[in-house]
Design a protein around this motif. Structure first.
Motif, PDB file in Angstrom:
ATOM      1  N   ARG A  69       0.833  -1.212   0.000  1.00 30.88           N
ATOM      2  CA  ARG A  69       0.000   0.000   0.000  1.00 30.88           C
ATOM      3  C   ARG A  69       0.864   1.257   0.000  1.00 30.88           C
ATOM      4  O   ARG A  69       0.533   2.246  -0.666  1.00 30.88           O
ATOM      5  CB  ARG A  69      -0.926  -0.007   1.211  1.00 30.88           C
ATOM      6  CG  ARG A  69      -1.919   1.151   1.205  1.00 30.88           C
ATOM      7  CD  ARG A  69      -2.922   1.051   2.338  1.00 30.88           C
ATOM      8  NE  ARG A  69      -3.732  -0.150   2.242  1.00 30.88           N
ATOM      9  CZ  ARG A  69      -4.750  -0.417   3.063  1.00 30.88           C
ATOM     10  NH1 ARG A  69      -5.068   0.444   4.027  1.00 30.88           N
ATOM     11  NH2 ARG A  69      -5.438  -1.531   2.929  1.00 30.88           N
ATOM     12  N   LEU A 122       2.217   1.805  -3.537  1.00 34.74           N
ATOM     13  CA  LEU A 122       1.148   2.333  -4.381  1.00 34.74           C
ATOM     14  C   LEU A 122       0.829   3.780  -4.026  1.00 34.74           C
ATOM     15  O   LEU A 122       0.514   4.590  -4.909  1.00 34.74           O
ATOM     16  CB  LEU A 122      -0.109   1.473  -4.230  1.00 34.74           C
ATOM     17  CG  LEU A 122      -0.037   0.065  -4.836  1.00 34.74           C
ATOM     18  CD1 LEU A 122      -1.297  -0.727  -4.486  1.00 34.74           C
ATOM     19  CD2 LEU A 122       0.142   0.136  -6.357  1.00 34.74           C
ATOM     20  N   ASP A 123       0.938   4.105  -2.750  1.00 34.42           N
ATOM     21  CA  ASP A 123       0.688   5.483  -2.315  1.00 34.42           C
ATOM     22  C   ASP A 123       1.750   6.432  -2.865  1.00 34.42           C
ATOM     23  O   ASP A 123       1.431   7.546  -3.295  1.00 34.42           O
ATOM     24  CB  ASP A 123       0.655   5.542  -0.791  1.00 34.42           C
ATOM     25  CG  ASP A 123       0.161   6.873  -0.256  1.00 34.42           C
ATOM     26  OD1 ASP A 123      -0.709   7.489  -0.908  1.00 34.42           O
ATOM     27  OD2 ASP A 123       0.657   7.312   0.794  1.00 34.42           O
ATOM     28  N   GLY A 174       0.964   6.766  -6.514  1.00 36.18           N
ATOM     29  CA  GLY A 174      -0.245   7.570  -6.658  1.00 36.18           C
ATOM     30  C   GLY A 174       0.006   9.035  -6.387  1.00 36.18           C
ATOM     31  O   GLY A 174      -0.562   9.910  -7.040  1.00 36.18           O
ATOM     32  N   ARG A 232      -2.863  11.482  -7.209  1.00 37.71           N
ATOM     33  CA  ARG A 232      -4.036  10.826  -6.655  1.00 37.71           C
ATOM     34  C   ARG A 232      -4.139  11.042  -5.154  1.00 37.71           C
ATOM     35  O   ARG A 232      -3.180  11.434  -4.497  1.00 37.71           O
ATOM     36  CB  ARG A 232      -3.977   9.324  -6.955  1.00 37.71           C
ATOM     37  CG  ARG A 232      -4.046   9.017  -8.446  1.00 37.71           C
ATOM     38  CD  ARG A 232      -3.846   7.548  -8.700  1.00 37.71           C
ATOM     39  NE  ARG A 232      -3.785   7.281 -10.128  1.00 37.71           N
ATOM     40  CZ  ARG A 232      -3.237   6.217 -10.666  1.00 37.71           C
ATOM     41  NH1 ARG A 232      -2.674   5.300  -9.885  1.00 37.71           N
ATOM     42  NH2 ARG A 232      -3.238   6.040 -11.984  1.00 37.71           N
ATOM     43  N   GLU A 233      -5.310  10.773  -4.609  1.00 36.45           N
ATOM     44  CA  GLU A 233      -5.540  10.923  -3.175  1.00 36.45           C
ATOM     45  C   GLU A 233      -4.689   9.921  -2.404  1.00 36.45           C
ATOM     46  O   GLU A 233      -4.432   8.806  -2.885  1.00 36.45           O
ATOM     47  CB  GLU A 233      -7.013  10.705  -2.845  1.00 36.45           C
ATOM     48  CG  GLU A 233      -7.907  11.865  -3.264  1.00 36.45           C
ATOM     49  CD  GLU A 233      -7.570  13.135  -2.512  1.00 36.45           C
ATOM     50  OE1 GLU A 233      -7.521  13.103  -1.266  1.00 36.45           O
ATOM     51  OE2 GLU A 233      -7.347  14.167  -3.174  1.00 36.45           O
ATOM     52  N   PRO A 234      -4.228  10.276  -1.209  1.00 33.42           N
ATOM     53  CA  PRO A 234      -3.386   9.367  -0.431  1.00 33.42           C
ATOM     54  C   PRO A 234      -4.122   8.080  -0.063  1.00 33.42           C
ATOM     55  O   PRO A 234      -5.336   8.074   0.138  1.00 33.42           O
ATOM     56  CB  PRO A 234      -3.051  10.174   0.824  1.00 33.42           C
ATOM     57  CG  PRO A 234      -3.351  11.595   0.486  1.00 33.42           C
ATOM     58  CD  PRO A 234      -4.427  11.572  -0.533  1.00 33.42           C
ATOM     59  N   ARG A 235      -3.356   7.012   0.028  1.00 34.46           N
ATOM     60  CA  ARG A 235      -3.854   5.752   0.569  1.00 34.46           C
ATOM     61  C   ARG A 235      -3.522   5.758   2.057  1.00 34.46           C
ATOM     62  O   ARG A 235      -2.352   5.762   2.431  1.00 34.46           O
ATOM     63  CB  ARG A 235      -3.211   4.553  -0.124  1.00 34.46           C
ATOM     64  CG  ARG A 235      -3.612   4.417  -1.586  1.00 34.46           C
ATOM     65  CD  ARG A 235      -2.834   3.312  -2.271  1.00 34.46           C
ATOM     66  NE  ARG A 235      -3.202   3.197  -3.662  1.00 34.46           N
ATOM     67  CZ  ARG A 235      -4.019   2.267  -4.159  1.00 34.46           C
ATOM     68  NH1 ARG A 235      -4.540   1.358  -3.340  1.00 34.46           N
ATOM     69  NH2 ARG A 235      -4.311   2.238  -5.448  1.00 34.46           N
ATOM     70  N   GLU A 286      -5.328   8.468  11.290  1.00 36.99           N
ATOM     71  CA  GLU A 286      -4.841   7.781  10.104  1.00 36.99           C
ATOM     72  C   GLU A 286      -3.809   8.668   9.423  1.00 36.99           C
ATOM     73  O   GLU A 286      -3.753   9.880   9.663  1.00 36.99           O
ATOM     74  CB  GLU A 286      -5.996   7.456   9.152  1.00 36.99           C
ATOM     75  CG  GLU A 286      -6.831   8.671   8.779  1.00 36.99           C
ATOM     76  CD  GLU A 286      -8.096   8.334   8.033  1.00 36.99           C
ATOM     77  OE1 GLU A 286      -8.339   7.125   7.769  1.00 36.99           O
ATOM     78  OE2 GLU A 286      -8.866   9.251   7.694  1.00 36.99           O
ATOM     79  N   ALA A 332      -1.087   8.914   5.665  1.00 39.51           N
ATOM     80  CA  ALA A 332      -0.725   8.367   4.364  1.00 39.51           C
ATOM     81  C   ALA A 332       0.295   7.249   4.545  1.00 39.51           C
ATOM     82  O   ALA A 332       1.262   7.385   5.295  1.00 39.51           O
ATOM     83  CB  ALA A 332      -0.164   9.463   3.472  1.00 39.51           C
ATOM     84  N   ALA A 333       0.089   6.141   3.840  1.00 33.84           N
ATOM     85  CA  ALA A 333       0.978   4.986   3.991  1.00 33.84           C
ATOM     86  C   ALA A 333       2.414   5.350   3.641  1.00 33.84           C
ATOM     87  O   ALA A 333       3.356   4.851   4.256  1.00 33.84           O
ATOM     88  CB  ALA A 333       0.482   3.836   3.110  1.00 33.84           C
TER      89      ALA A 333
END
Length: 301
Positions: free
Chosen positions: A157, A160-161, A164, A169-172, A210, A212-213
């Motif tokens: 993840r 991919l973050d 992204g 793109r929006e954070p994972r 939470e 961002a990964a």
């Protein structure tokens, strides 16, 4: 008792609480990694203020009330820049003597204290509470409390973050803490105490627990304790003997390298200074602040 203060860092607005004090000293504070100013500092900030100190407790960019996007993405270099901006603003507060500034942080922000103090030799004092002094050692230890399949999913993840983020793109996001087997930043036993320590009874519902990964992954390579030898200000390092989230020995080693460090050991886990050990931690920190901040020679503005 406190009022909002706003300042700029890296082109974005940071928001903090300013508690005006009476003794000329000021403690600049920030919460742990992705922990906003209220759950991360309120418990200690109120008591420092009652003792006469001014306090500036701020949110890093991209979390809490501070500006910046994408949200919950926390580059370490930006957090360090936010500290520099906050220290500069604290020195201009009307009741504050700029020669009587101190910095305070815990966990990941406690690790930042080594860097911030090293780069600001005129600070009157610095407090690193249960600091993450060596992310590599902490990550290696954290792996003992996580299932291999969940670790692989977390790394996947995070990668991919990163990709992204490059594509806009929006954070994972991943939770800050969870049970082993969950894709989360931390699954260490004492990490699960964070909710009752920092957010008892859901007191701070606006706090997004939470991150961002990609940011969580980068923290595992961060080793701020290496800068302790450059800290010229009085430094208090407070560790808890059963800390499984930010390991004790790297923090002790950092304290031993700092020329003017004092080491305080308490029983308990990572969040014990917010729980049953709060009064002991507070007494040690207030004693330290009084001895070093109030003894500092007044500055000529």
């Amino acid at each position: 008792m406190r009022r909002k203060v706003r300042f700029t860092s890296g082109g974005d607005e940071c928001v903090g609480w300013h508690y005006p004090g009476t003794n000329g000293g000021c403690v600049v504070m920030a919460g742990g990694f992705a922990v906003t100013k209220e759950p991360g500092t309120d418990l200690f900030a109120h008591r420092f203020h009652e003792a006469g100190f001014s306090v500036l407790a701020f949110d890093y960019r991209r979390i809490g009330e501070s500006g910046g996007s994408p949200r919950q993405v926390l580059p370490l270099k930006d957090q360090l820049a936010d500290w520099q901006a906050a220290v500069a603003v604290a020195a201009t507060l009307p009741e504050v003597d700029p020669a009587r500034l101190a910095v305070w942080g815990f966990s990941a922000s406690g690790g930042h204290i080594f860097r911030v103090a090293a780069e600001n030799p005129r600070l009157a004092a610095a407090i690193a509470q249960t600091p993450n002094a060596d992310g590599v050692a902490a990550a290696r230890n954290a792996a003992r409390y996580q299932k291999p399949s969940a670790m692989l999913r977390f790394v996947g993840r995070a990668i991919l973050d990163v990709l992204g983020g490059l594509a806009g793109r929006e954070p994972r996001l991943v939770p800050l803490a969870a049970e082993p087997g969950t894709v989360a930043m931390l699954t260490t036993p004492d990490a699960l105490d964070g909710e009752r320590a920092l957010n008892p009874g859901g007191k701070y519902p606006q706090w997004r627990q939470e991150v961002a990964a990609r940011s969580a992954l980068c923290l595992g390579f961060y080793r701020p304790g290496r800068h302790a030898a450059r800290v010229r200000s009085p430094l208090l390092v407070l560790v808890c003997e059963e800390d499984r989230t930010a390991l004790v020995q790297p923090s002790v080693d950092a304290a031993n390298r700092a020329p003017r460090a004092e080491l305080v050991r308490l029983p308990g886990g990572h969040y014990e200074p917010f729980l049953g050990g709060h009064e002991r931690a507070l007494d040690a920190e207030l004693s330290f602040l009084r001895r070093h901040v109030l003894a500092a020679a007044p500055a000529t503005r």
